[in-house]
Design a protein around this motif. Structure first.
Motif, PDB file in Angstrom:
ATOM      1  N   ILE B 183      10.344  15.246   2.135  1.00  0.00           N
ATOM      2  CA  ILE B 183      10.524  13.799   2.238  1.00  0.00           C
ATOM      3  C   ILE B 183      10.338  13.123   0.878  1.00  0.00           C
ATOM      4  O   ILE B 183       9.487  13.523   0.086  1.00  0.00           O
ATOM      5  N   ILE B 184      11.170  12.149   0.625  1.00  0.00           N
ATOM      6  CA  ILE B 184      10.966  11.280  -0.546  1.00  0.00           C
ATOM      7  C   ILE B 184      10.281  10.047   0.019  1.00  0.00           C
ATOM      8  O   ILE B 184      10.899   9.269   0.759  1.00  0.00           O
ATOM      9  N   ALA B 185       9.020   9.915  -0.295  1.00  0.00           N
ATOM     10  CA  ALA B 185       8.223   8.847   0.309  1.00  0.00           C
ATOM     11  C   ALA B 185       8.313   7.558  -0.486  1.00  0.00           C
ATOM     12  O   ALA B 185       8.637   7.556  -1.672  1.00  0.00           O
ATOM     13  N   GLY B 186       8.000   6.455   0.190  1.00  0.00           N
ATOM     14  CA  GLY B 186       7.882   5.175  -0.503  1.00  0.00           C
ATOM     15  C   GLY B 186       6.470   5.072  -1.042  1.00  0.00           C
ATOM     16  O   GLY B 186       5.644   5.959  -0.804  1.00  0.00           O
ATOM     17  N   PRO B 187       6.164   4.020  -1.775  1.00  0.00           N
ATOM     18  CA  PRO B 187       4.838   3.846  -2.370  1.00  0.00           C
ATOM     19  C   PRO B 187       3.736   3.900  -1.311  1.00  0.00           C
ATOM     20  O   PRO B 187       3.875   3.304  -0.244  1.00  0.00           O
ATOM     21  N   ALA B 188       2.680   4.609  -1.628  1.00  0.00           N
ATOM     22  CA  ALA B 188       1.576   4.734  -0.682  1.00  0.00           C
ATOM     23  C   ALA B 188       0.901   3.390  -0.442  1.00  0.00           C
ATOM     24  O   ALA B 188       0.197   3.199   0.545  1.00  0.00           O
ATOM     25  N   ALA B 189       1.142   2.447  -1.327  1.00  0.00           N
ATOM     26  CA  ALA B 189       0.528   1.126  -1.188  1.00  0.00           C
ATOM     27  C   ALA B 189       1.232   0.285  -0.121  1.00  0.00           C
ATOM     28  O   ALA B 189       0.763  -0.768   0.261  1.00  0.00           O
ATOM     29  N   THR B 190       2.381   0.762   0.354  1.00  0.00           N
ATOM     30  CA  THR B 190       3.080   0.005   1.391  1.00  0.00           C
ATOM     31  C   THR B 190       2.910   0.695   2.730  1.00  0.00           C
ATOM     32  O   THR B 190       2.796   1.918   2.812  1.00  0.00           O
ATOM     33  N   THR B 191       2.917  -0.090   3.779  1.00  0.00           N
ATOM     34  CA  THR B 191       2.779   0.495   5.112  1.00  0.00           C
ATOM     35  C   THR B 191       3.962   1.385   5.439  1.00  0.00           C
ATOM     36  O   THR B 191       3.796   2.482   5.958  1.00  0.00           O
ATOM     37  N   THR B 192       5.170   0.902   5.117  1.00  0.00           N
ATOM     38  CA  THR B 192       6.326   1.731   5.439  1.00  0.00           C
ATOM     39  C   THR B 192       6.313   3.005   4.603  1.00  0.00           C
ATOM     40  O   THR B 192       6.779   4.047   5.052  1.00  0.00           O
ATOM     41  N   GLY B 193       5.781   2.910   3.401  1.00  0.00           N
ATOM     42  CA  GLY B 193       5.670   4.095   2.560  1.00  0.00           C
ATOM     43  C   GLY B 193       4.813   5.146   3.246  1.00  0.00           C
ATOM     44  O   GLY B 193       5.169   6.328   3.293  1.00  0.00           O
TER      45      GLY B 193
END
Lengths: 349, 349
Positions: B183-193
């Motif tokens: 998986i290419i994740a979004g920023p951990a600082a975001t909920t969707t991430g």
DNA sequence: CTGAAAGCGCTTACAG
DNA sequence: CTGAAAGCGCTTACAG
């Protein structure tokens, strides 16, 4: 609940509101001591000046209005982004109004923006001149047109000229052996709608190729119209070899229609588009397109507008567009003869 | 140059400014005769009330602020469009601020919007809570989160739940024989991430599949990071079978990287994305994606915000996302077994 | 039904 | 360098 105001700051700093105002606005004649106390009070109280009150008093909002034809169109989205960036750099905010290619909506936004007393207006007109827009121009609101403009209205226009790129495109198509070229046009009420057809016709003429009416489909710059027009082309007794969509969304619609018939690009029919977007690199096949210097246009438009607002001339700007050859019109069998310097943009390593 | 004001109208109509104001605001106690004369004067003078003055007086701007993470992302573009539509229907304007996934820019916009005294704020936070945002929430500005939210902040959130769709996706991938899923994740600082990774990991767990750290690439929801992460995956001694990009732009970047290596999707590596966009139908190959009910989210968010503004409760809403199977993960050889009701959206006739 | 007057929160000549 | 006061263009109790 009442948020804290300049009076609270004045009281906390032990000075008058006038001094607070001066300190905050960088007025020279404020003692260092006073300035310090004001800043300290602002800090501890978390004071933020009320921009509405300030605007009423100064008669300027430090805000630009941008009315674009269609937010869902990546071209305008990129334009909006560059406009906001440049405006921010110059100390302005921007309010975007999305006309969705509807003159009535465009007018709604122009009116609303004017009611808010924006300092200047950037417009990419959806039609030949809705009443609200004309009124705005007449009222003397600083204004500049981007991308599309209205002839006869004395307003600077920042746009790109696609004539050369269209000529390059036609040379490319002709070199590939295509002779029946059709276009999905934008609304005749827009300059870009007309110009792209004219440029195309002119370029065809140079090769002795006609542009019959049956090969001019009337679109509205949105995807659905591209689909509809393409179906019409495909139903012709003699369908075209190539479809040139006057913007990227109509190209998307064309792709939908071609796919729905089970046809293939470019084997069964070739496709090219005005306005290049990143996805065109990855479509099946990659789409040959005419790329505008979108970011430059947005920035130039803001500069021209701010010039006008601040009393400087504010001149029109025309930047060239350029052809980006990909595979949607067929592959040259001879050593890829690009018709003119037309480097492929964002080439992959 | 001085544009005409309420005083001019009053003079022209032979009434007081109070009566003009009342007539224009539909106040009941205005004689028909007075109203008529006012309206006539307004018409002939072309008077338009100064919204700035009105806002200062009434302490409301009839304006909503929308701070989105990235305008260039078609998902947010569509969200913005539906937000503006619904807001307009309810009598509000909206000012869009583009954070470009940068917390500092997000803060800039939140601050500017608050300075302008917007009536309410719609935010899709770029990070875990920039100071300006937290301040806004604390200050009691009506606010609602869309798509992304900040845990611990007491604000309604309107979002979609992709858990089920991710489960469907993993079932689909597993059915196709894929076992090494990245998986290419979004920023951990975001909920969707975070959520998308969690949902993915959980779904893999149901098949006894691991999600090793090497298969979690840290992206930032923008294209370039998708490219970079994908290159990393491809350089692994044991590259994954499938790459799941947590948003459409990172999928675009992944496509760039795969193409640059001369690899093919899905033969060499499969690809899926969170967020469906129209271009995914025409990419090579068409991309399997998880579609959010974007328009519904935008509308629901506006309704929740306006509820808050106007003193009503204003509740959180969670809508389901759904899987749209295309060809980027491979073709099922057995009679296409969709893992659950997952109709292909915008199917071509 | 109507008007005179106060006031929203700032900025800026005008005096000092 | 500083403050008191006017005023930006509206809306809205308050009287009548």
């Amino acid at each position: 609940m009442a948020s804290i105001g300049i009076k609270d700051v004045a009281a906390a700093a032990g000075v008058s509101v006038a001094t607070v105002s001066r300190a905050l606005n960088g007025h020279p004649s404020v003692s260092a001591a006073a300035r310090e106390r004001v800043l300290a009070a602002v800090e501890t109280l978390g004071y933020r000046p009320n921009a509405v009150a300030r605007s009423l008093r100064t008669d300027q909002t430090r805000t630009l209005g941008l009315v674009i034809s269609d937010v869902m169109n990546p071209y305008f989205t990129e334009l909006a982004r560059s406009v906001e960036e440049e405006a921010r750099a110059l100390g302005y905010s921007v309010i975007i109004g999305n006309a969705d290619e509807r003159p009535d909506l465009q007018d709604h936004h122009v009116t609303t923006l004017l009611d808010r007393r924006i300092d200047g207006l950037l417009v990419s007109p959806t039609d030949g001149g809705s009443p609200g827009m004309l009124a705005a121009a007449r009222a003397g609101t600083p204004m500049v047109f981007v991308d599309r403009w209205i002839p006869g209205v004395d307003v600077p226009v920042v746009r790109s000229d696609g004539r050369t790129a269209v000529r390059d495109l036609v040379a490319h198509l002709h070199g590939l052996g295509h002779r029946r070229l059709a276009i999905i046009a934008g609304p005749a009420a827009t300059t870009t709608g007309r110009e792209r057809v004219d440029a195309f016709r002119e370029a065809l003429g140079a090769y002795g190729l006609p542009l019959p009416d049956a090969y001019i489909g009337q679109g509205d710059f949105q995807a659905e119209s591209g689909r509809r027009v393409t179906e019409g082309f495909l139903d012709l007794p003699e369908p075209p070899d190539v479809i040139f969509a006057a913007d990227n969304l109509m190209a998307l619609g064309a792709l939908d229609a071609v796919r729905a018939r089970g046809l293939r690009v470019p084997e069964d029919i070739a496709l090219a588009a005005f306005d290049d977007i990143r996805w065109f690199v990855h479509t099946d096949p990659p789409v040959t397109a005419i790329a505008q210097p979108t970011g430059d246009l947005g920035r130039a438009a803001v500069r021209a507008l701010v010039d006008r607002i601040e009393g400087r001339p504010g001149e029109s700007v025309t930047l060239p567009a350029r052809l980006v050859v990909r595979r949607s019109c067929g592959e040259a069998t001879t050593p890829r003869q690009s018709p003119s310097p037309s480097p492929v943009r964002r080439s992959t390593p």
